[in-house]
Design an enzyme around this catalytic site. Structure first.
Site, PDB file in Angstrom:
ATOM      1  N   GLU A 244       0.891  -1.153   0.105  1.00 57.95           N
ATOM      2  CA  GLU A 244       0.081  -0.134   0.093  1.00 57.95           C
ATOM      3  C   GLU A 244       0.690   1.321  -0.025  1.00 57.95           C
ATOM      4  OE1 GLU A 244      -2.801  -0.256  -0.807  1.00 57.95           O
ATOM      5  OE2 GLU A 244      -3.236  -2.416  -0.389  1.00 57.95           O
ATOM      6  N   HIS A 247       1.725   2.274  -3.632  1.00 59.42           N
ATOM      7  CA  HIS A 247       0.788   2.844  -3.978  1.00 59.42           C
ATOM      8  C   HIS A 247       0.841   4.378  -3.786  1.00 59.42           C
ATOM      9  CE1 HIS A 247      -1.304  -0.150  -6.359  1.00 59.42           C
ATOM     10  NE2 HIS A 247      -2.009  -0.867  -5.020  1.00 59.42           N
TER      11      HIS A 247
HETATM   12 ZN   LIG Z   1      -2.728  -2.526  -4.418  1.00 57.38          ZN
END
Ligand SMILES: [Zn+2]
Length: 327
Positions: A244, A247
């Site tokens: 995460e 991202h």
């Molecule tokens: Zn993802």
């Protein structure tokens, strides 16, 4: 392609114990396109996509619902155009101010443990799991688990426990999520706010991509039991956090765009047609060169299977940092 020796040392138990589950659950997992969710996202526009989430992986035994916000080809084009534009603006700004782009970055981390009550089942994880997560992030982004080193290190600033049943579980895209983040978020664009708790829809986590203007939704949400030492079987070595944060630093999934086009906009991650689950060694779903990057942190495989970023991903993250998150 086998696992790296150092990975085997670190993760041999997980690999050995998950082989059967791999075989049993492969057929149950699929991708749910959710373009409608994305197109309905408030604030989304061609000029500057905002508040775009992207989830991590489903839990073992969970429903097939995943990826509430997988990006469409148009959204990727818009994001890439925005990145190019932001870089031009930064270059012009630096030409006047003389500030050089950063080569190494220490990211301050503020952790919000969302809990229903003070029990472990109610979300009250010990702070030792949080410090273990920071350690996992530092090792992953330094490349010491077997991947390319990146520019990024992580420094824990604060852990706060927040008891609020209305925010538990954290429901992706809900008004409660917005209220939670508006109330709790700290720091500037360079500060990683990590929200931990039980999550909706069997999700392991989701994150916002960087934007030019700081958005109060900015940050990473992760299942608290996905932290190292947590109870999320096959997903409890902290790689949901690593994925995460990828991202949050502007990385797409390795399977973005499938076999065609520019894929994940990184040249050294071989294309793959769809997410890989569990640990399918030798998977090769595109005719282009290279096996599927199943050991990459930006795929959907088990924590025991993923251990690396590529040099191209490291470069993309640093470029995006200097475009979006640097002071
Ligand atoms: Zn993802």
């Amino acid at each position: 392609m086998g696992l790296r020796p150092n990975l085997l040392t670190r993760r041999a138990a997980g690999v050995a114990s998950t082989t059967l589950a791999l075989l049993l659950s492969t057929a149950a997992v699929g991708v749910v396109p959710a373009a409608s969710v994305l197109s309905a996202a408030p604030g989304a526009s061609c000029a500057e996509p905002t508040d775009v989430h992207s989830d991590a992986r489903v839990k073992k035994g969970g429903s097939a619902k995943l990826d509430p916000n997988e990006l469409t080809a148009k959204q990727v084009r818009d994001r890439e155009a925005d990145l190019a534009s932001a870089l031009r603006e930064r270059a012009n700004f630096r030409a006047g101010a003389g500030a050089a782009p950063l080569a190494t970055v220490t990211i301050p981390v503020v952790v919000h443990v969302i809990q229903r009550d003070t029990t472990r089942a109610g979300g009250n994880i010990p702070d030792s799991l949080v410090t273990a997560q920071i350690d996992v992030l530092n090792k992953a982004y330094a490349g010491t688990t077997g991947g390319a080193p990146t520019a990024f290190g992580f420094q824990l600033q604060k852990v706060q426990h927040v008891t609020n049943a209305a925010w538990y579980p954290i429901v992706q895209g809900s008004s409660a999520e917005r209220q939670m983040k508006s109330s709790l978020r700290e720091g500037g664009k360079n500060t990683l706010n990590l929200y931990l708790g039980e999550l909706s829809d069997n999700l392991l986590g989701w994150a916002t991509f960087p934007t030019r203007k700081l958005n109060s939704m900015d940050g990473v949400v992760a299942l608290s039991e996905s932290l190292p030492g947590g109870t999320a079987t096959n997903y409890n070595q902290g790689d949901t956090g690593t994925h995460e944060v990828g991202h949050w630093l502007n990385l797409y999934h390795t399977f973005q765009g499938g076999c065609s086009g520019s894929g994940d906009s990184v040249t050294d991650t071989p294309a793959e047609s769809s997410p890989a689950f569990q640990c399918p060694t030798g998977r090769d779903t595109c005719t282009a060169a290279g096996l599927d990057p199943i050991t990459n942190f930006m795929d959907y495989t088990y924590d025991s299977c993923m251990y690396q970023f590529t040099p191209g991903q490291a470069s993309r993250m640093l470029t995006a940092w200097n475009a979006y998150r640097a002071a």
